[in-house]
Structures are given as structure tokens and as C-alpha cells.
Write an enzyme that holds these catalytic residues in place. Structure first.
Site, mmCIF file in Angstrom:
data_model
loop_
_atom_site.group_PDB
_atom_site.id
_atom_site.type_symbol
_atom_site.label_atom_id
_atom_site.label_comp_id
_atom_site.label_asym_id
_atom_site.label_seq_id
_atom_site.Cartn_x
_atom_site.Cartn_y
_atom_site.Cartn_z
ATOM 1 N N GLU A 163 0.743 -1.333 -0.003
ATOM 2 C CA GLU A 163 0.112 -0.011 -0.029
ATOM 3 C C GLU A 163 1.079 1.369 -0.027
ATOM 4 O OE1 GLU A 163 -2.643 -0.060 3.431
ATOM 5 O OE2 GLU A 163 -1.183 -0.911 4.793
ATOM 6 N N ASP A 177 -4.856 3.211 0.316
ATOM 7 C CA ASP A 177 -3.520 3.814 0.538
ATOM 8 C C ASP A 177 -2.547 3.992 -0.709
ATOM 9 O OD1 ASP A 177 -3.911 4.857 3.343
ATOM 10 O OD2 ASP A 177 -3.654 2.867 3.900
ATOM 11 N N CYS A 219 -7.265 -6.040 -1.560
ATOM 12 C CA CYS A 219 -8.153 -5.865 -0.370
ATOM 13 C C CYS A 219 -8.473 -4.622 -0.098
ATOM 14 C CB CYS A 219 -7.617 -6.242 0.857
ATOM 15 S SG CYS A 219 -6.230 -5.615 1.619
HETATM 16 C C1 PEP Z 1 -6.142 -0.067 1.930
HETATM 17 O O1 PEP Z 1 -5.213 0.902 2.196
HETATM 18 O O2 PEP Z 1 -6.266 -0.106 0.694
HETATM 19 C C2 PEP Z 1 -6.626 -0.890 2.791
HETATM 20 C C3 PEP Z 1 -7.219 -2.174 2.550
HETATM 21 O O3 PEP Z 1 -6.457 -0.593 4.166
HETATM 22 P P1 PEP Z 1 -7.210 0.597 4.772
HETATM 23 O O4 PEP Z 1 -8.243 1.114 4.031
HETATM 24 O O5 PEP Z 1 -7.786 0.032 6.212
HETATM 25 O O6 PEP Z 1 -6.261 1.739 5.072
HETATM 26 MG MG MG Z 2 -4.432 0.966 4.146
#
Ligand code: PEP
Ligand code: MG
Length: 554
Positions: free
Chosen positions: A430, A454, A501
Site C-alpha cells: 500500500e 492507501d 483488499c
Molecule cells: C487500503 O489501504 O487499501 C486498505 C485495505 O487498508 P485501509 O483502507 O484500512 O487503510
Molecule cells: Mg491501508
């Protein structure tokens, strides 16, 4: 009828009365009273209501996070019944002839100061509990409560904005949807709404006035529109849209038990993202193959203090057991930036998204990290768990994290506590840095999972929380897709698997491209699992142009 337009974060239609989310006013009024027994009774009544709320919270937490997590509400009940605490309040009312709010506020300050000054860290931690319990009583006395705990009937929650910690504490059984004046669609609050499958519109603007409290509203999560006091024709149309949506979702349920396979025979795993053990029901209902992202930090955000090893163990074990051998990937603590809990004592930062968060906190406060890793490892004896580190930007961060994990496993071994020694250890991709050094990272990690939320923010230098930047925050930007392709190629070169994800994994416009890149798993909010399965089952990779991937080759 008033029509507001904002950003939709979850499609679906919600209809119901608006309830404004209230935060406590910290200014406690001090005034003299004449009728001492009446004032003492006001306190006693507020205390009884608070005890009832705490009892209900205990029951709810018991179902969602198990006994360990629920215990805090039992402790709060005990504190509220503590004789010294209650005597102090009644004494101030009686001897100083002052109002109950003032007496509670002063007692809270005095008692929390006493606890904070103690040597024992456990007792110091109780200072926050005293304040918390007192805030609850004050909220009842003043009618300004920091939650929707008072929700008796289902409602649409309206707020200026909601912090992730506030969203996670909403009584989900009573929240039909929510509308916020501000907020961005890629914030964690929006992600939570999606995970919970709640129709929500953010950034609806200042016309969302508190005078609408109690008025009927309709959220059209398809178009990002909110209708307040809808006219009969609008209401009829939207009720019909709601019915059709429910019908469509019911049809999708027919895809349960079917494979995630393209017309030309390519299979892919479709997993679901969760924020708490309570979301596992939706995961099973939507027939996800596993949990690709358990945002464990929400256990911390729900709590008033660091969740203990036992509390976390109970939560992870419950998820592992309920998923009955299906894979559950627990992402270690990703606190910081917009996800804050007071008890971490994090200092304000000029650039929180680029700040002290996630793995950076874990590596510099290893006692917090080790407690979590112990809980995860212990729970791994009860199902098929995997662990995943967030915000990795260098090889050494991965190596240090793995070293701490190995240390924890060694400790458990010497204590004779069971765990799965083959626990898969992966990382989130990320940060652009992680994608660019994915060749090295793939040698050390068992798998990658791309956090596109991110990755988009850092690649495009656009704060995901800043609603003004939404026109610039293009998740289809070729720079992001190139980084994903690079990470996928490097993972596969080392024989490792790669998933996505972040929210982009559910974008139907990219499904074929991700399949063509060889992405092995997509993890999406539970409600998106079946729509994605439908999309995959209609894809035919043979029909794709061989040139499809060319723009994304680095
Ligand atoms: C992302 O950054 O894509 C991620 C899955 O984590 P979060 O949205 O919790 O920062
Ligand atoms: Mg993230």
C-alpha cells in the site's frame, strides 16, 4: 422536500427518521440548587439509566467480541456502583448545594487524578474508565450523549462527520443508514459503512441542518442523493427502488455455492473484509471463500484501553472457529492517521497520513505489537489464520516484524501454548515503495495483498480524507495499475500469491484487468462478494485483447 447530493459510499435505499449524532459538550454548568433530595434523585436516576445502558452494551459486546471484550462494561458497572464514588457525588450536592452535573464532573476529575497518580499501570488505566463512566452519566443528565445509545427505534444517523471509532460503536441493529455533512468516500468511516452494508451518503453539505432531527429522510445510495421530508411521489419511487434492490440481492443469493470462475475456466478467490467478529455473519451469508482483511484496529477503536491478549485472543479465536477452516487474514494493528484512540497518546501531527501509524507504531512500541501477535498466534490453533503487516515500506520493516513474530512463537513454544507453526505471513502493498521493491519483499513474504486505498493516496499524493481532492483521486490512474502489475509479476516470480483488499478490488470495471494480471484473490466488503462473483462468471479472458496489459508494463 429538501434534496441533498453527496457521495454515496454504499448502494441501497434507506427510509426512516433522522437522528442527529450528538457529541458531549465538555462544558459542565455549575449552579446552586435548593431541593437537595430532588437533585440526588436526578443523579440516582441517571446512574440507573447508565447501569442499564452498560448492561445492554455488555450483552452486545458479549455476542460480538466475547467475554474478554465485554468485561470492560462489567467493570464500568462496578465503578458506577462504587460507594466512594457515589458518596463523593452526593456529598458535593448536599454540602455545597450544587447541581448533579457539577458533582459528577468534579468527582470524575478527583478520582481519575488519584488513579492516574498510582504506580501500578493497571490502576493508572482505570483513570480513563472513571472519566468514561462519568461522561456517560453526564450525557444522561444533560441529554447530550456521545452516541446513539439512546436509539430506541431504527433511524438514519446524521452528523457533521463521524470518526471511525464512533462509527464502529453505532448500534448496527438500529442504524438504517447515515448521512454526513462532510467526509470523503475513501475514509475509514465510509469503508465501515460498506462493510456493514449500510446505505450511506457523505459530504452532503451544510443544508443538513439539526432542525431536521426527527424528520423523515430517504437515502438513495445509488445516486448519492438524500431526500428530507420526501413528497409522496418521490417516496413511492424510492420505495419501489428499495424493493427492486432487495429483489436483486435475493437473486444474487442464488449464486451462493457457485464457483468464482470465468467463462474460459479461470478461477479466483473472492474473500471478504471485516472490521469485527460481528461481521462474520455477513461473510458467511454472502458465501465468501475466506476473510482477506480483518482490520484488527477496530478492536482497539471500540475499546477504552489497550485490548488485552485475552480479549484479542477471544475475538480472533471466535472468527477462526466460525470460519471453520476457511482462511482468515488478520492485519496487525493499523492505528494512526484517521484511526485514533486516545489511550495511545498519539501526538497531533502536521501530516498524519504520512505520520506515525501502523507498522511504525508496532515496531517502536513492541509491547503493543507482541501482545497482538501472541493473541493471533494462539488463535491460529483454532482455524486457518494468516497474519499481514500494514504500511510496509522497506525490507527491514518486514524482517523486523517477522523477527518479533518468531520471538513470540518461541515464547509460546516454551510456555507450551499451541499455535500453528505454518502461519502464513504476508504484507500489504500500500506504499509505492513496497510495490517498487516487491521483488525483494516477495522473497520474504508468503503473500501480498494490495491496499489500493492507501496505494492510491500515496501514489497520487492525494489525502484520502480530503473531500476536495476527490476529483483528483483517480484509482484507475495508470500509475496505480502499473504498481499492482509490478507487484503481481514479482509475487508470481517467487511462487507467492497476491490479492487486492482495497476498495478497488470490487470495481467491476477492473475485474477483467485484474484477472489478466493474474491476481489470485480479491477481498471486498461482504455485500460485494456475490456481485463480484457474478461479474467474474461473465468474464471471458480469451476475448481480451492481448494488448490489454501493455500500458501497465513497467
Ligand atoms: C487500503 O489501504 O487499501 C486498505 C485495505 O487498508 P485501509 O483502507 O484500512 O487503510
Ligand atoms: Mg491501508
Amino acid at each position: 422536500m429538501l434534496t441533498l447530493t453527496g457521495k454515496s459510499v454504499f448502494s441501497g435505499v434507506a427510509i426512516g427518521p433522522i437522528q442527529f449524532y450528538k457529541r458531549p459538550e465538555n462544558i459542565i454548568k455549575r449552579y446552586h440548587i435548593e431541593d437537595i433530595p430532588a437533585e440526588k434523585k436526578r443523579f440516582e436516576d441517571a446512574k440507573a439509566t447508565a447501569l442499564q445502558q452498560l448492561h445492554e452494551l455488555y450483552e452486545r459486546a458479549l455476542g460480538e467480541v466475547g467475554e474478554g471484550g465485554a468485561m470492560i462494561f462489567e467493570i464500568h458497572q462496578m465503578m458506577l456502583e462504587d460507594l466512594d464514588y457515589c458518596d463523593s457525588i452526593c456529598n458535593i450536592i448536599e454540602s455545597q448545594k450544587l447541581n448533579a452535573e457539577y458533582a459528577v464532573g468534579t468527582t470524575s476529575d478527583n478520582f481519575s487524578a488519584v488513579f492516574a497518580a498510582m504506580d501500578d499501570p493497571y490502576m493508572q488505566g482505570r483513570a480513563a474508565d472513571v472519566r468514561d463512566v462519568s461522561e456517560r452519566v453526564l450525557g444522561i443528565l444533560t441529554g447530550v450523549s456521545a452516541s446513539t445509545a439512546g436509539l430506541t427505534a431504527p433511524a438514519i444517523i446524521a452528523a457533521d462527520d463521524l470518526a471511525p471509532s464512533e462509527t464502529v460503536q453505532l448500534d448496527k441493529s438500529k442504524v438504517l443508514g447515515f448521512i454526513t455533512r462532510r467526509g470523503s468516500a475513501s475514509s475509514h468511516t465510509a469503508i465501515l459503512a460498506r462493510t456493514m452494508g449500510i446505505p450511506a451518503v457523505v459530504n452532503a453539505g451544510d443544508a443538513l441542518d439539526e432542525s431536521f432531527d426527527g424528520h423523515t429522510a430517504i437515502i438513495d445510495g445509488f445516486s448519492g442523493t438524500v431526500y428530507i421530508d420526501p413528497d409522496p411521489e418521490t417516496e413511492r419511487l424510492l420505495r419501489e427502488k428499495k424493493r427492486q434492490d432487495e429483489e436483486r440481492r435475493a437473486l444474487l443469493l442464488e449464486l451462493r455455492g457457485e464457483e468464482n470462475i470465468t467463462l474460459d475456466g479461470r478461477r479466483i478467490q473472492v474473500y471478504a473484509n471485516i472490521g469485527s467478529p460481528a461481521d462474520v455473519g455477513a461473510v458467511l451469508q454472502n458465501d465468501a471463500g475466506g476473510i482477506g482483511l480483518f482490520r484488527s484496529e477496530f478492536l482497539y477503536l471500540e475499546s477504552d484501553n489497550f485490548p488485552s491478549e485475552e480479549q484479542q485472543f477471544a475475538a480472533y479465536r471466535r472468527v477462526a472457529e466460525t470460519m471453520a477452516g476457511k482462511k482468515v487474514i488478520i492485519r496487525t494493528l493499523d492505528i494512526g492517521a484517521d484511526k485514533k484512540a486516545d489511550y495511545f497518546g498519539l501526538e497531533p501531527e502536521d501530516n498524519p497520513a504520512l505520520g506515525y501509524r501502523a507498522i511504525r507504531i508496532c515496531l517502536t512500541r513492541p509491547e503493543i505489537f507482541k501482545t497482538q501477535l501472541r493473541a493471533i498466534c494462539r488463535a491460529s490453533a483454532f482455524g486457518k489464520l494468516a497474519v499481514m503487516f500494514p504500511m510496509i515500506a522497506s525490507l527491514s520493516e518486514l524482517q523486523q516484524s517477522k523477527a518479533i513474530l518468531a520471538e513470540v512463537q518461541e515464547e509460546l513454544r516454551s510456555e507450551g501454548l499451541p499455535f500453528d507453526p505454518s502461519l502464513e505471513t504476508g504484507i500489504m502493498i500500500e506504499t509505492p515503495a513496497a510495490a517498487l521493491i516487491s521483488e525483494q519483499l516477495a522473497k520474504e513474504a508468503d503473500f501480498f495483498s494490495v491496499g489500493t486505498n492507501d496505494l492510491t493516496q500515496y501514489t497520487l499524493a492525494c489525502d484520502r480524507q480530503n473531500q476536495k481532492l476527490e476529483p483528483f483521486l483517480d484509482p484507475h490512474h495508470p500509475a496505480i495499475l502499473r504498481l499492482i502489475k509490478l507487484a503481481a509479476d514479482n509475487a508470481h516470480r517467487e511462487g507467492k500469491w497476491i490479492g487486492i483488499c482495497g476498495e478497488l478490488g470490487a470495481d467491476p470495471a477492473l475485474t477483467e484487468l485484474f484477472l489478466a494480471m493474474g491476481i489470485d484473490e480479491l477481498s471486498v466488503s461482504p455485500a460485494m462478494v456475490l456481485p463480484l462473483r457474478k461479474r467474474i462468471r461473465s468474464a471471458d479472458l480469451h476475448k481480451l485483447s492481448p494488448e490489454l496489459l501493455a500500458p501497465y508494463q513497467l
